[in-house]
Design a protein around this motif. Structure first.
Motif, PDB file in Angstrom:
ATOM      1  N   ALA A 181       0.875  -1.130   0.050  1.00  0.00           N
ATOM      2  CA  ALA A 181      -0.204  -0.059   0.108  1.00  0.00           C
ATOM      3  C   ALA A 181       0.856   1.296   0.142  1.00  0.00           C
ATOM      4  O   ALA A 181       0.622   2.164  -0.571  1.00  0.00           O
ATOM      5  CB  ALA A 181      -1.063   0.040   1.277  1.00  0.00           C
ATOM      6  N   VAL A 182       2.013   1.159   0.915  1.00  0.00           N
ATOM      7  CA  VAL A 182       2.906   2.323   0.853  1.00  0.00           C
ATOM      8  C   VAL A 182       3.720   2.596  -0.683  1.00  0.00           C
ATOM      9  O   VAL A 182       3.443   3.825  -1.152  1.00  0.00           O
ATOM     10  CB  VAL A 182       3.912   2.186   1.823  1.00  0.00           C
ATOM     11  CG1 VAL A 182       4.884   3.346   1.775  1.00  0.00           C
ATOM     12  CG2 VAL A 182       3.310   2.080   3.336  1.00  0.00           C
ATOM     13  N   ILE A 183       3.894   1.624  -1.191  1.00  0.00           N
ATOM     14  CA  ILE A 183       4.454   1.860  -2.501  1.00  0.00           C
ATOM     15  C   ILE A 183       3.445   2.306  -3.668  1.00  0.00           C
ATOM     16  O   ILE A 183       3.874   3.160  -4.249  1.00  0.00           O
ATOM     17  CB  ILE A 183       5.128   0.189  -3.052  1.00  0.00           C
ATOM     18  CG1 ILE A 183       6.301  -0.095  -1.987  1.00  0.00           C
ATOM     19  CG2 ILE A 183       5.704   0.495  -4.395  1.00  0.00           C
ATOM     20  CD1 ILE A 183       6.823  -1.409  -2.140  1.00  0.00           C
ATOM     21  N   GLN A 184       2.355   1.607  -3.460  1.00  0.00           N
ATOM     22  CA  GLN A 184       1.467   2.016  -4.566  1.00  0.00           C
ATOM     23  C   GLN A 184       0.799   3.369  -4.495  1.00  0.00           C
ATOM     24  O   GLN A 184       0.465   3.888  -5.376  1.00  0.00           O
ATOM     25  CB  GLN A 184       0.284   0.865  -4.724  1.00  0.00           C
ATOM     26  CG  GLN A 184       0.843  -0.421  -5.047  1.00  0.00           C
ATOM     27  CD  GLN A 184       1.487  -0.535  -6.479  1.00  0.00           C
ATOM     28  OE1 GLN A 184       1.599   0.354  -7.252  1.00  0.00           O
ATOM     29  NE2 GLN A 184       2.520  -1.717  -6.324  1.00  0.00           N
ATOM     30  N   PHE A 185       0.591   3.814  -2.939  1.00  0.00           N
ATOM     31  CA  PHE A 185      -0.026   5.130  -2.865  1.00  0.00           C
ATOM     32  C   PHE A 185       1.166   6.035  -3.272  1.00  0.00           C
ATOM     33  O   PHE A 185       0.860   7.241  -4.053  1.00  0.00           O
ATOM     34  CB  PHE A 185      -0.366   5.323  -1.522  1.00  0.00           C
ATOM     35  CG  PHE A 185      -1.049   6.467  -1.176  1.00  0.00           C
ATOM     36  CD1 PHE A 185      -2.345   6.639  -1.058  1.00  0.00           C
ATOM     37  CD2 PHE A 185       0.041   7.645  -0.723  1.00  0.00           C
ATOM     38  CE1 PHE A 185      -3.036   7.895  -0.965  1.00  0.00           C
ATOM     39  CE2 PHE A 185      -0.797   8.926  -0.335  1.00  0.00           C
ATOM     40  CZ  PHE A 185      -2.392   9.142  -0.564  1.00  0.00           C
ATOM     41  N   VAL A 186       2.249   5.739  -3.032  1.00  0.00           N
ATOM     42  CA  VAL A 186       3.403   7.256  -3.436  1.00  0.00           C
ATOM     43  C   VAL A 186       3.326   6.901  -4.898  1.00  0.00           C
ATOM     44  O   VAL A 186       3.575   7.982  -5.537  1.00  0.00           O
ATOM     45  CB  VAL A 186       4.724   6.762  -2.744  1.00  0.00           C
ATOM     46  CG1 VAL A 186       5.996   7.614  -3.298  1.00  0.00           C
ATOM     47  CG2 VAL A 186       4.745   6.779  -1.117  1.00  0.00           C
ATOM     48  N   TYR A 187       3.444   5.418  -5.480  1.00  0.00           N
ATOM     49  CA  TYR A 187       3.357   5.810  -7.037  1.00  0.00           C
ATOM     50  C   TYR A 187       2.479   6.395  -7.584  1.00  0.00           C
ATOM     51  O   TYR A 187       2.432   7.370  -8.617  1.00  0.00           O
ATOM     52  CB  TYR A 187       3.447   4.033  -7.559  1.00  0.00           C
ATOM     53  CG  TYR A 187       3.370   4.072  -8.869  1.00  0.00           C
ATOM     54  CD1 TYR A 187       4.414   4.547  -9.825  1.00  0.00           C
ATOM     55  CD2 TYR A 187       2.134   3.691  -9.671  1.00  0.00           C
ATOM     56  CE1 TYR A 187       4.232   4.134 -11.186  1.00  0.00           C
ATOM     57  CE2 TYR A 187       2.064   3.486 -10.933  1.00  0.00           C
ATOM     58  CZ  TYR A 187       3.134   3.709 -11.644  1.00  0.00           C
ATOM     59  OH  TYR A 187       2.912   3.556 -13.050  1.00  0.00           O
ATOM     60  N   ALA A 188       1.144   6.167  -7.208  1.00  0.00           N
ATOM     61  CA  ALA A 188      -0.123   6.711  -7.902  1.00  0.00           C
ATOM     62  C   ALA A 188       0.004   8.314  -7.520  1.00  0.00           C
ATOM     63  O   ALA A 188      -0.485   9.169  -8.285  1.00  0.00           O
ATOM     64  CB  ALA A 188      -1.125   6.205  -7.114  1.00  0.00           C
ATOM     65  N   TRP A 189       0.278   8.735  -6.277  1.00  0.00           N
ATOM     66  CA  TRP A 189       0.346  10.324  -6.025  1.00  0.00           C
ATOM     67  C   TRP A 189       1.404  10.929  -6.843  1.00  0.00           C
ATOM     68  O   TRP A 189       1.044  12.355  -7.271  1.00  0.00           O
ATOM     69  CB  TRP A 189       0.744  10.461  -4.386  1.00  0.00           C
ATOM     70  CG  TRP A 189       0.660  11.640  -4.068  1.00  0.00           C
ATOM     71  CD1 TRP A 189       1.689  12.631  -4.037  1.00  0.00           C
ATOM     72  CD2 TRP A 189      -0.596  12.387  -3.553  1.00  0.00           C
ATOM     73  NE1 TRP A 189       1.411  13.852  -3.520  1.00  0.00           N
ATOM     74  CE2 TRP A 189      -0.091  13.724  -3.145  1.00  0.00           C
ATOM     75  CE3 TRP A 189      -1.791  12.204  -3.292  1.00  0.00           C
ATOM     76  CZ2 TRP A 189      -1.130  14.804  -2.737  1.00  0.00           C
ATOM     77  CZ3 TRP A 189      -2.491  12.780  -2.922  1.00  0.00           C
ATOM     78  CH2 TRP A 189      -2.051  14.228  -2.267  1.00  0.00           C
TER      79      TRP A 189
END
Length: 291
Positions: free
Chosen positions: A214-222
């Motif tokens: 979740a941390v990786i994907q949230f930062v990527y999407a943001w």
């Protein structure tokens, strides 16, 4: 015959907490760490100081904090629509993170607990997709999304193409392989179906891996910039990274104090997510079976 016995006399004074031969970090180590932290955080400190200065002070070499942070933030929050951009990025980041996590869980479940033809080849193709960044596929993806699907200027155009996650599938697959197969056999005997086994047993045992992903994907999407810039032309559907770039006037005068204030504010959501999931992030990538 008397037998001589040794008596134990406890030592006096405080007992050392360090083992034999162990020493604490020396002052050169602390000094090197402090210098490294200062070097790494210099851009952030510079942006934070300049975000508090007025437009007339930003271009000067003055490095003292000012009192214009609230004014800089208020000027871009409403006038430059930074609040709207951050809301759009929040919607996109949460949707992408949730969708990627669900699809990665189900894909990993299929690769570990199901038998189907060419399963190894299919997983190899999933891993090969990691070598294809969005920039390579952007022209074909633009034609497909805008011409065939008619999704231009919509949130679906930013969310749906990024729901598949090879990284998440790989992480969950490796995690599921560490779970004893006897647990799946016992669940099968008790009449537990695949989805029930996933929701009742696998997911509660995978919170650390879920948090790390979740941390990786949230930062990527943001941090998405190129694809939203290409596929979205309406300001009310644009994301924060593109909106922040619009604050920089090309060939005109730029209020760098407001730009720095906007950059500081846009860092907060990923920082909050990482802070909340820091423990799960660390444990999710731990090289052990009890993660």
């Amino acid at each position: 015959m008397a037998v001589k016995t040794d008596t134990f006399t406890p030592p006096t004074g405080k007992k050392s907490k360090r083992g034999p031969g162990r020493q604490g970090p020396s002052w050169p180590t602390h000094l090197a760490l402090i210098v490294a932290v200062l070097i790494i955080s210099t851009p952030l400190i510079f942006a934070l100081i300049k975000s508090t200065q007025a437009s007339s002070q930003v271009i000067s070499p003055n490095m003292l904090p000012g009192t214009s942070f609230v004014d800089n933030l208020s000027s871009i929050w409403v006038e430059a629509k930074l609040g709207r951009y951050m809301l759009n990025s929040t919607i996109v980041a949460i949707s992408v993170t949730t969708g990627k996590t669900i699809l990665a869980l189900m894909a990993a479940l299929a690769f570990v607990y199901f038998r189907f033809p060419l399963k190894g080849a299919a997983f190899t193709l999933v891993l090969l997709s990691l070598m294809l960044p969005t920039e390579v596929l952007i022209i074909a993806l633009f034609d497909f999304v805008s011409r065939d699907l008619k999704w231009a200027n919509t949130f679906a155009a930013i969310i749906v193409p990024f729901l598949a996650s090879a990284t998440g599938t790989f992480l969950f697959r490796q995690h599921f392989l560490n779970i004893p197969t006897s647990l799946a056999d016992a669940a099968r005997i008790d009449g537990c179906g695949p989805l029930r086994y996933l929701t009742r047993i696998l997911i509660p045992m995978s919170w650390n891996t879920i948090g790390a992903l979740a941390v990786i994907q949230f930062v990527y999407a943001w941090d998405q910039y190129i694809w939203p810039l290409v596929i979205v032309q309406q300001d009310d559907k644009q994301v924060v990274q593109v909106g922040l770039r619009k604050l920089i006037e090309v060939g005109g005068q730029t209020d760098w104090g407001a730009v720095m204030a906007g950059a500081i504010i846009t860092m907060l959501p990923p920082l909050i997510v990482f802070t909340l999931l820091q423990e799960q992030f660390s444990r999710g990538f731990a090289l052990s079976e009890d993660k």
